[in-house]
Design an enzyme around this catalytic site. Structure first.
Site, PDB file in Angstrom:
ATOM      1  N   ARG A  36       0.894  -1.184   0.000  1.00 29.82           N
ATOM      2  CA  ARG A  36       0.000   0.000   0.000  1.00 29.82           C
ATOM      3  C   ARG A  36       0.921   1.220   0.000  1.00 29.82           C
ATOM      4  NH1 ARG A  36      -5.315   1.311   3.534  1.00 29.82           N
ATOM      5  NH2 ARG A  36      -6.086  -0.043   1.888  1.00 29.82           N
ATOM      6  N   ARG A  96     -13.251  -8.917   1.491  1.00 33.70           N
ATOM      7  CA  ARG A  96     -11.850  -8.614   1.164  1.00 33.70           C
ATOM      8  C   ARG A  96     -10.992  -9.854   1.443  1.00 33.70           C
ATOM      9  NH1 ARG A  96      -9.705  -3.444   1.338  1.00 33.70           N
ATOM     10  NH2 ARG A  96      -7.783  -4.522   0.760  1.00 33.70           N
ATOM     11  N   GLN A 150     -10.057  -4.094  -3.458  1.00 31.11           N
ATOM     12  CA  GLN A 150     -11.353  -3.645  -2.955  1.00 31.11           C
ATOM     13  C   GLN A 150     -12.454  -3.885  -3.995  1.00 31.11           C
ATOM     14  OE1 GLN A 150     -12.039  -2.160   0.260  1.00 31.11           O
ATOM     15  NE2 GLN A 150     -14.047  -2.825  -0.467  1.00 31.11           N
ATOM     16  N   HIS A 202      -7.338   0.757  -6.404  1.00 30.45           N
ATOM     17  CA  HIS A 202      -7.550  -0.118  -5.228  1.00 30.45           C
ATOM     18  C   HIS A 202      -8.197  -1.420  -5.734  1.00 30.45           C
ATOM     19  CE1 HIS A 202      -7.803  -1.326  -1.209  1.00 30.45           C
ATOM     20  NE2 HIS A 202      -8.690  -0.489  -0.714  1.00 30.45           N
ATOM     21  N   CYS A 247     -16.239   1.359   0.622  1.00 35.61           N
ATOM     22  CA  CYS A 247     -15.074   0.524   0.946  1.00 35.61           C
ATOM     23  C   CYS A 247     -14.668   0.638   2.410  1.00 35.61           C
ATOM     24  CB  CYS A 247     -13.910   0.858   0.018  1.00 35.61           C
ATOM     25  SG  CYS A 247     -13.277   2.537   0.201  1.00 35.61           S
ATOM     26  N   ASP A 298     -17.183   6.918  -1.446  1.00 37.11           N
ATOM     27  CA  ASP A 298     -15.931   6.754  -0.696  1.00 37.11           C
ATOM     28  C   ASP A 298     -15.689   8.077   0.030  1.00 37.11           C
ATOM     29  OD1 ASP A 298     -13.391   5.901   0.159  1.00 37.11           O
ATOM     30  OD2 ASP A 298     -12.450   6.090  -1.809  1.00 37.11           O
TER      31      ASP A 298
HETATM   32  N1  NVA Z   1      -9.921   6.449  -1.404  1.00 32.88           N
HETATM   33  C1  NVA Z   1      -9.548   6.082  -0.051  1.00 32.88           C
HETATM   34  C2  NVA Z   1      -9.793   4.622   0.159  1.00 32.88           C
HETATM   35  C3  NVA Z   1      -9.468   4.129   1.548  1.00 32.88           C
HETATM   36  C4  NVA Z   1      -9.620   2.650   1.691  1.00 32.88           C
HETATM   37  C5  NVA Z   1      -8.084   6.440   0.181  1.00 32.88           C
HETATM   38  O1  NVA Z   1      -7.278   6.272  -0.755  1.00 32.88           O
HETATM   39  O2  NVA Z   1      -7.755   6.900   1.269  1.00 32.88           O
HETATM   40  N1   CP Z   2     -11.137  -0.376   2.468  1.00 28.13           N
HETATM   41  C1   CP Z   2      -9.880  -0.399   2.890  1.00 28.13           C
HETATM   42  O1   CP Z   2      -8.937  -0.615   2.134  1.00 28.13           O
HETATM   43  O2   CP Z   2      -9.743  -0.189   4.233  1.00 28.13           O
HETATM   44  P1   CP Z   2      -8.390   0.042   5.035  1.00 28.13           P
HETATM   45  O3   CP Z   2      -7.872   1.406   4.649  1.00 28.13           O
HETATM   46  O4   CP Z   2      -8.803  -0.011   6.482  1.00 28.13           O
HETATM   47  O5   CP Z   2      -7.407  -1.023   4.684  1.00 28.13           O
END
Ligand code: NVA
Ligand code: CP
Length: 312
Positions: free
Chosen positions: A111, A295, A141, A138, A267, A227
């Site tokens: 990540r 997930r 997800q 993502h 998500c 989101d």
């Molecule tokens: N769009 C959000 C998703 C978090 C799971 C982010 O990138 O922070």
């Molecule tokens: N939806 C998702 O990826 O959640 P986290 O940021 O908690 O991993």
């Protein structure tokens, strides 16, 4: 380390369309089997003695727990690294990190920020690399979201997904999934936060349609989804975003405009009263808890597929 199945060429999962439609169908079917066995407390140790390295340069709850619990349930083990507690935060080149980490582990989940970082890692990795979220995508997800849709409503082909909110990593990935799997995305974002079609790299521009008004985007949709307004890495824009997105909160009025059996997904993490009203996310059309749980099941199927290829 070589994949266990020497006939199965090494494959990364950096974007949704790194799997074909046929491979997605296999992963969904396998995830359903893996989930059934998990619910019945049946062992499924197909990745015994394999190790997953998880690298987090951004915060996480679901991604960490789902990959970590999932890998243990497959009989493997996990190494957890963050920017703060590894040499990644002290400017060791990504290429060097990739060479080292991939000599000691069998699969890597990352990540991070720019997609180019995960691409550079993958280019120097001996083992499969999975995108656990970047600024652009993502994919794990959306695999879970589509699996959840299929569980509740059957095939997603030909259906319409309404995306209400930011033109972000989730939106880009929905666009790619629609292009690959044959459904439509109706997108409504505030001005200045539009999606950039070139990020998703679509084969067919018909798979999505842009609407100025979120209510019109939701009209007749089979799934309404949103989101956070401010994704990780964009916190400095929070105040401006709160103002710009005020009319893009998913409400019961939007859900009423959708198909009568429409589902709601998010998500997570969610901010009730910002991007979604509490009575929508906690209401009868919401499947967000199944979505979060799934997930783990789809990622177990994905890791197994990347390391072993198709089973039976
Ligand atoms: N769009 C959000 C998703 C978090 C799971 C982010 O990138 O922070
Ligand atoms: N939806 C998702 O990826 O959640 P986290 O940021 O908690 O991993």
């Amino acid at each position: 380390m070589l994949p266990l199945n020497e006939n199965h060429p090494m494959k990364h999962y950096l974007q949704f369309n790194d799997l074909s439609a046929d491979e997605c169908a296999y992963v969904f079917a396998r995830a359903a089997l893996i989930k059934k066995k998990f619910k019945a407390y049946e062992k499924h140790h197909t990745l015994a003695d394999r190790t997953l390295a998880m690298i987090f340069e951004k915060a996480s709850t679901r991604t960490r727990v789902s990959f970590e619990a999932g890998m243990y349930q497959l009989g493997g083990s996990v190494v957890h690294l963050t920017t703060g507690d590894s040499q990644l935060g002290r400017a060791e080149p990504i290429e060097d990190s990739a060479k080292v980490i991939s000599r000691m582990t069998d699969i890597v989940m990352i990540r991070t920020f720019e997609q180019t970082k995960i691409e550079r890692f993958a280019a120097h990795s001996r083992v499969p690399v999975i995108n656990g979220l970047t600024n652009e995508f993502h994919p794990c997800q959306i695999l879970a979201d589509i699996f959840t849709y299929i569980e509740h409503r059957g095939a997603i082909q030909g259906k319409t997904v309404a995306w209400v909110g930011d033109g972000n990593n989730m939106a880009n990935t929905w666009l790619q999934a629609a292009d690959l799997l044959g459904f439509k995305v109706h997108v409504s974002t505030p001005s200045g936060y539009e999606i950039d079609q070139s990020v998703a790299g679509l084969r067919c521009a018909d798979s999505y349609k842009v609407f100025g008004d979120p209510l019109s985007a939701c009209a007749g949709a089979d799934l309404v989804t949103t989101d956070v307004w401010t994704s990780m890495g964009y916190e400095a824009e929070n105040e401006a975003r709160l103002k710009a997105f005020a009319s893009w909160r998913v409400s019961n009025t939007m859900m009423a405009a959708a198909a009568p059996d429409a589902l709601f997904m998010h998500c997570l993490p969610a901010h009730r009263g910002e991007e979604v009203d509490a009575d929508v996310i906690d209401g009868p059309q919401s499947v967000v808890w199944d979505e979060a749980e799934n997930r783990m099941h789809v990622q177990k199927a994905l890791m197994e597929y990347l390391l072993l290829g198709r089973q039976d």
